[in-house]
Every structure is written in C-alpha cells, then in structure tokens.
Design an enzyme around this catalytic site. Structure first.
Site, short mmCIF file in Angstrom:
data_model
loop_
_atom_site.label_atom_id
_atom_site.label_comp_id
_atom_site.label_asym_id
_atom_site.label_seq_id
_atom_site.Cartn_x
_atom_site.Cartn_y
_atom_site.Cartn_z
N CYS A 149 1.74 0.27 -8.69
CA CYS A 149 2.91 0.79 -7.98
C CYS A 149 4.15 0.89 -8.87
CB CYS A 149 3.21 -0.09 -6.78
SG CYS A 149 3.28 -1.84 -7.20
N GLY A 162 1.87 2.41 5.84
CA GLY A 162 3.03 1.55 6.09
C GLY A 162 3.67 1.86 7.43
N GLU A 187 5.55 -3.38 0.83
CA GLU A 187 5.59 -3.11 -0.60
C GLU A 187 4.86 -1.79 -0.80
OE1 GLU A 187 6.59 -5.10 -3.44
OE2 GLU A 187 7.78 -6.34 -2.07
N GLY A 214 0.83 -1.20 0.00
CA GLY A 214 0.00 0.00 0.00
C GLY A 214 0.86 1.24 0.00
#
Lengths: 393, 492
Positions: free
Chosen positions: B259, B207, B224, B202
C-alpha cells in the site's frame, strides 16, 4: 431544489478550502474572534431565541450554551498557535450530535464516501446515589441539589449528559425522594410552569413523545412527584417516578425530558450490573464516598465518561475529551480534542542522503540478512562485530 | 436414512456460527480476563515466541502464496511483528496508566483523569500482501489495549491464512483470541454481527462495505486503504542513493504490491533521461539480467491481478512508452520490473492504484507542476519527494495531503513506531503502530472527581441577574471580574 443548493454550497466550501484560505493562523484567529464578537454583540438576541424555542432562562443559556461557546473560543485562541505546530493537517470530517437512529443514517451515508465521522449521541445516563457512604446533612443536601440541577437544570432534561434515571438503595429511597422534592420546590417554586427558570419541551413532536412515556398505566401509577402537564404550552412538570416497570418505554429509551425514574436496589453494588445490562451511556454520575465502589465503577462499567459527586461539570473541563462509546457515540471533542478531531495527523519523515546503508538492497545474501536483523534489535555491538568480520552469518 | 455414498462433512460458517463466536468472545471479555496486565503480557510474549519458533514455516507459507523472498519475509513481516511486540511489552505499563488532566477554576475543586479502557470485542480483517504483518500487528494493538479479538486473514494468501489459524490456536488464549478463515460469505456473516471496533486493511471498495455494515451498529472503524503514492524526483540530488531507495520501496516491497509502494514518478523532462538510466543501472545490479526469474522478487499474487496488470500494459495510451522490462510469464504469474516513460494523465495506469511492478514516469516542464497532478487525484496513503531544495520540501509537506510523507526515502516511516501510520480521505481513517495502536483500540474515558465542598449556589435556580453576572465572571476566569460581580457594580 434543496439538494442543488447543498451541492452548490459544498462545492463552494471545497473551493475555498483548496484555495488555502482557511489554513493560515490569521484566518482561524479572525473567525474565532468573530464568533466571540457575534456571541457578545448578540447575546440578548440569543437569549431571546432560546427563550422562544425552549423557555430557557438567560442564566441557563449562558451557563450551558453561550458561556461555554465563549470559553471554548477563548481557550482555542489562547492555544491555537501551539496546537498548530509542527503538524499540518487537511481534513474536515462531519460531526453530528443527535439520536442513535439518525446517527446510524449519518454513518451509513458517510460510509459511501469513506468519510470519517464524529457522533455525539446519548444514552440513559444514570446517577448512582450511595447514601450509605454519604451521611452528613450538608452532604446529602449537596447531592440532592446537584441531581436536581443536573436533571432539570439543563433544558429540563433534554440534554445528552443530563441525568436520565437514578439508582439508590431501597432503604434510602424515600429520604432521597423527599430531599429531591424539597429542592425542586426551592428552585422552581410551587408551580414550576410559572417559573422562568425551567425550559419547556422543544416542540410538539417531542412533547407528545414524552407524554406517551407516561401513558402506560403501570408507569403513571409509579409517579410520586409532579406529573402536571400543560398541553398548550408544551410544559411538563419536574416528575419523579418510583420503580416504574423496567421493560417500559420509559426505562428502555433515553427519556430526554423532565421525568426522573428512581430505581431501588438491595445493595448499591448492584448498580454496576444494572448499568451493564443496557447500552453504554454517555456519562455515569456516581455519588459516593466509598473509594472501593468508585474504583469498581470506573473499571467495571463502560461509558463516555464518569463524573463523581456532581453532574454536568465535565462539560466545562476543556482539558477532558468529551464523547461517547458504543451506542453513545464515536470520537470526541472540547479543547484541544476539538482541534485534533478536525485534523489529520500527517506523519512526516525526513532523511538525508548520507549515511547510506548497502545491506538494505538486493541482491540478498546471508550477510545482509544478519545485518538487518541486528539493526532491528538495536544490537550495535553485534553490528560492529559483523562489520569487522567477527560474526557468523 | 442410510446412504451408500459417504458424504464429506462440510462445516458452513454462516450467521449462526458468527453469532456464536462473537458471544464466546464477549463472554471471555466480560469475564475480565483480557483486562489484566499479566494476560496482555503473556499473549505478547507468546506472539514473540510464536514468531521465533515458526520462522521457517512462515517463510515457506509466504513463498507459497507470493514467492516472497526470504529476506522480505523475515524482516518486513516477522521482524516488524517482533519489534511491535517488544515496544508494547516495554511501554505497556506507561500506556495503561491513566493520564492526569488539568482542571480549571470553573470546576474548582476537582481532579480529572483520562482512563484507557478496551473497547471490548474487536474484528480485524487483514490483507493478502503482508498476511502476517497486517494480521498480527493490529492484533498486538488490540491485545495491548485489553480487548478480545477475532482475526479474519485474507483468503487470497491461503497458506498464510491456514498457518495463522494453526499458530494462533497453538500459542494464544483461544477463548479470547480467535481466527476465522474464509472468503466473502464468511466475512459477510462476521460483518452482520455487532463488534466494538472493526479494523480493515484493503481497498476502498470493500472498505465502504465494511464501514456501511459497521454503521448499522454504530461501530467505530479503522480503515487502512491505499492510493497512488506519488514520488516527486527533483534534480540536483544524489541520484544513485535516491534511485536505490526508490527501487527498495517499489520492487523490494512485495514487487510493488504494497500500500505504501511508490506508485508513479513525477520529474522534469530534462531530468527524466538521467533518472531512467540510473534506474536501469541499479535495477540490474539488484536483480541481475534475467529479472523475470529473480528469486529476490515476489510474484504476482494470482491470475486476476496478473490480468489486471497486463491490461494496464496493453492500454493503447501507453504503447511505445515501455522503456524497460515488460516481460511477463502467465503460468508462473511473474512480471519483470517495468518502467514506462512520458505516460499520459488519462491512461489506465494513472487511473487506479497499480499495486504491481510497473512504474510510470510522468514528465513535466517544471517540478512545481507536480502539485497540481498530485492534488488532482485522491489523497494517497504516502507521498514521497527526493530533493535538497528547502522551499520545495516545505511546500510539499504543506500542500500535499497524504497519510504520511517521507522526504528523500520511501516506505521507511512504516518502521518508525513514534509516528502514526494511517491514511486520509480515500486512503483511510484512523492510524496505528506503537502507542497509536494501543490508543486505536482504547476508549479514552473521561473521569472527573468532585468533592462536596465548594458548592456554588449560583449554579442553581431560581436564576437572578446577580447569578448571571457571577457566572460570566467565573467562566471568563478573571479574578477581577469575579470581585466586581461579588461586590455589586453596574448591571452588565
């Protein structure tokens, strides 16, 4: 004032790193060689300092600290070129060795910056002594020597991988304790306080902490060897305790001192359940010749590592990762693992402009879908058929 | 107490429920069932079957949540998941086998090996943009490594989340593999618990929250995250191929909501016009004339993100810079492929990860200036360069820090299971895919076997000068030094 200095130093470090200076093989080799020179040229000073701080004997200092640093630097110098190809890297995460409580604080602080962390913590490293499978006089002597060496040898019990406590079958307990007492006498003499081969407690705070573990009357009643305390010199004798209460602080906290609890079991197999009832330790030290038990220990317990029939030596194996799991730590180092821990493994792919596959691109249709599905399955024959118009899509 | 109004029963998922779930998973793990090779193989085969049987439902759910084109759903989600399963099934025996390690003279005689041990109970928090791939791929790694798993799919893709919960319950071992659907409060309740490892996919803000929660239990994490993936476009390249690959990686991946999508372009002032023309030509070939309505493009996930992206376009600093696209449909949550030229470094669009179909182009006097621009930002998940210049390639690889780098293409490293997929710095920590997934969810336990022979007295106290000399010689590993120490010689 102090924070400003830390900020300034960090800024300088970042600036230096960005300049690219630390990336070259030459720079790294120079620094490693300089570390070797430092340790070599100032060995006596280092011995003196360790003796001053901990009462540590030069042999112990060399064996556990200076020699290890020399070995590690030499090993790195020998392999550095290999480790550096072909990957590139660019990250220096913080590494921390210490206690669980401080470990949590370090990790929480790192989380604010999404900084990866290596934590080398500790735990209660048990030694499992299976004297049913070890019967020869010679072998039992080795067991006792290695346990004494692994408990009081490293900094008088103040080491993360030192033996914390022992598990042994009830019927062998007295025999083992007598043997341990014999070797304590042999290594440290009748009055260990006067031996120059054993450390004292590092400082007043820790001295009082270890001393407090013995204050519990049920604990002090279980002392079967040692127990002598020199308050002035912060020295505690090698002390053995037989079956102290399992809910005492001595048995719930990492001892990190020269007290060795011996816990008896009916059957040595119970040691697995015993160990699993607590947090995962850094290392487990089983002394056994029973191959079945060995397998069970490896597969049914979890720890940073397991060393069979000895103590401490895994620390000297540069080819083995050294690190914890669960409460005993995160990440690992030693040898190439050190290099990897402080490197970011960057994936690099290169493509040519040819050949170019049309079916990769929209607008989508069923032909392209089939093509890619076949490609994903490495179905070259199917692909061939598709391209020749012989496959339905 | 009787009521006349029938109250709908609402199950609240709070701390108690979270604790209970974790306990159930721990009991399952402790029973040893997830450790066996046959259990792992059975689950992986079930995932394969699940993907094959449910292709239609998955495509529908993704279409509902994201208007994702069928091809993207089939290939970039299901296709990749199936591949991951197949690789794991093929290699699992090898991965599980302990790795023998060398031992040296210092610990002679001994043997050593590194045993891969599951961590135990894993929490996987997934994302909304590739809801199946980013949920199941990590689960595959956790299962292959022998762990029990709890998956928390993203609530921003609700159809996918509910389908995942349904399929997992149908196809997988529910004692050891569970799904919890929900949003912030459910996730918070889960994060209060003690896990043996957490993987989060995310953004950096959440995070940090996940990592801080993990820190309380000393739980290791894989993050990630994202970042602004730059694309450097040099001159003297096959422009048509480069542009197609750019488009495939940008708009072809969930309409820029990925991403590893190219975020922005760096090219020279001289080359920019050619690049823009080529982009326009190929975009029209791929998506036709009415790109706002193209079925081959995903829509924007929700109105929050739509508003966010609109704001980037309305920024004063980019007014007049839109050279292509810019059309928006608020009701249908659609934004057409949009190109902005000569964007300034300090505009809004250059200050956050775009995660949408807007492509800013920054123009430079010299292609070498790209490095300053890229390195002045945080480290991205991926960085791309299109060039035939060998020196430039080398400089790019050496001086750009990113999770991964691709030369002359975009995003494809995601499909190569032999390279680790993960970020660095703000883009993340840890990696997975292929064997890296197995390793990510395994504790590498060092096991040393010693025998009773070969015990060296010089290890033990009382310590003497002789022992010191021998110790030095042994640790230095030189036979000559050992001999010298053994047979006397002057004090060192």
């Amino acid at each position: 004032m102090k924070m400003e200095r830390v900020d300034k130093e960090l800024a300088e470090l970042r600036h230096t790193f960005r300049s690219g200076k630390t990336r070259s093989l030459a720079w790294r080799e120079t620094q490693l060689k300089a570390l070797l020179d430092l340790v070599h040229d100032h060995q006596e000073t280092l011995f003196d300092a360790l003796h001053h701080d901990l009462g540590k004997h030069p042999v112990e200092s060399f064996r556990d600290e200076i020699g290890v640093v020399k070995k590690s630097a030499t090993h790195s110098l020998a392999h550095l070129k290999n480790w550096m190809k072909p990957r590139t890297f660019s990250q220096f995460p913080p590494a921390f060795a210490g206690s669980k409580a401080v470990g949590r604080i370090v990790l929480a602080a790192a989380a604010q910056h999404l900084t990866p962390v290596t934590l080398e913590l500790g735990g209660k490293c048990p030694a499992i002594v299976d004297l049913t499978s070890i019967s020869s006089r010679y072998d039992t002597q080795i067991v006792a020597k290695r346990i004494v060496g692994g408990k009081w040898g490293p900094c008088s019990g103040q080491a993360c991988i030192g033996v914390d406590y022992l598990l042994v079958e009830e019927k062998h307990a007295q025999f083992l304790i007598d043997l341990l007492k014999k070797y304590i006498r042999r290594f440290y003499g009748e009055h260990p306080k006067e031996s120059n081969s054993i450390c004292r407690i590092v400082n007043r705070r820790n001295f009082e902490r270890v001393q407090r573990l013995l204050k519990d009357p049920a604990v002090s009643a279980s002392i079967v060897a040692g127990g002598f305390i020199d308050e002035e010199r912060q020295f505690i004798d090698p002390t053995i305790l037989l079956n102290p209460p399992l809910d005492s602080e001595l048995m719930t906290e990492e001892i990190f001192g020269p007290l060795l609890p011996v816990i008896t079991l009916n059957d040595i197999g119970e040691s697995i359940e015993f160990i699993n009832s607590g947090p995962k330790p850094l290392t487990i030290y089983p002394f056994t010749k029973d191959e079945k038990l060995k397998k069970m220990i490896v597969s049914e317990t979890s720890s940073g590592g397991v060393t069979f029939n000895d103590t401490m030596v895994q620390f000297l194996c540069d080819s083995m990762p050294f690190g914890g799991v669960g409460e005993s730590g995160l990440g690992r180092y030693h040898g190439k693992y050190s290099f990897d821990t402080f490197s970011h493994e960057k994936a690099v792919m290169e493509r040519g402009f040819y050949p170019e596959l049309e079916p990769r691109y929209p607008p989508w249709n069923s032909f392209k879908l089939k093509f890619i599905q076949l490609a994903y399955n490495f179905d070259y024959f199917g692909l061939g058929l598709l391209l020749m118009g012989l496959k339905k899509h | 107490m009787a009521t006349t109004i029938e109250e709908k029963e609402v199950t609240v998922f709070g701390e108690e429920e979270a604790k209970q779930l974790v306990n159930e998973l721990r009991v399952a793990y402790d029973s040893g069932r997830t450790r066996s090779y046959s259990w792992r193989v059975a689950q992986l085969k079930n995932i394969l079957r699940m993907c094959d049987d449910s292709e239609k439902e998955v495509v529908e759910a993704l279409h509902k949540d994201l208007a994702k084109p069928e091809l993207e759903s089939t290939l970039y989600e299901l296709g990749m998941i199936k591949n991951a399963c197949k690789v794991a099934l093929k290699e699992l025996k090898n991965w599980i086998r302990p790795e023998k390690a060398k031992t040296s003279l210092t610990t002679f005689p001994s043997s050593a090996e590194i045993v891969s041990e599951p961590f135990g109970v894993i929490l996987i928090i997934s994302a909304w943009n590739y809801p199946f791939l980013l949920s199941i791929d990590p689960v595959i790694g956790a299962i292959a490594a022998g762990n029990a798993v709890l998956l928390k799919p993203s609530e921003l893709a609700p159809a996918s989340s509910s389908l995942l919960a349904k399929l997992f319950a149908q196809y997988l071992d529910t004692c050891s593999i569970k799904v919890v659907e929900g949003a912030v409060s459910e996730t918070s309740a889960l994060l209060e618990q003690k896990w043996d490892k957490i993987m989060y996919t995310g953004n950096g803000r959440v995070g940090r929250i996940v990592m801080a929660a993990a820190a309380k239990h000393l739980t290791p994490v894989i993050m990630e995250l994202g970042g602004k993936c730059p694309v450097v476009v040099d001159s003297d390249i096959n422009l048509q191929v480069a542009v197609r690959r750019l488009i495939a990686g940008k708009w072809g991946c969930n309409n820029g909501q990925a991403c590893i999508s190219p975020d922005y372009i760096l090219t020279t002032k001289d080359y920019a016009p050619k690049l823009v023309d080529a982009l326009k030509t190929e975009l029209e070939k791929f998506y036709g004339k009415n790109q706002l309505e193209s079925k081959d493009l995903s829509r924007i996930v929700n109105s929050n993100h739509f508003a966010r992206l609109s704001k980037l376009l309305e920024d004063e600093k980019v007014s007049g810079k839109i050279v292509y696209g810019g059309e928006r449909d608020k009701d249908k949550l659609r934004i057409a492929p949009t190109i902005l030229l000569d964007v300034l470094r300090d505009s809004l669009i250059m200050n956050e990860e775009i995660f949408g179909p807007l492509l800013p182009i920054l123009t430079l006097n010299n292609i070498d200036e790209s490095f300053n621009v890229i390195n002045s930002g945080t480290k991205p998940l991926a960085a791309y360069i299109f060039t035939n210049n060998k020196k430039l390639k080398e400089k790019f690889v050496m001086s750009v820090s990113a999770g991964g780098i691709v030369i002359n293409d975009t995003t494809i490293h995601m499909a190569v299971h032999t390279v680790p997929f993960g970020g660095v710095g703000e883009s993340g920590m840890g990696s997975y895919h292929g064997k890296f997934s197995f390793d990510a969810f395994s504790h590498k336990k060092a096991v040393v076997y010693r025998s009773f022979t070969g015990d060296a007295a010089l290890r033990y106290p009382p310590y003497t000068g002789f022992k010191l000399r021998m110790m030095k010689a042994l640790m230095g590993g030189s036979f000559l030094a050992i001999l010298r120490a053994l047979f006397g010689g002057s004090k060192s």
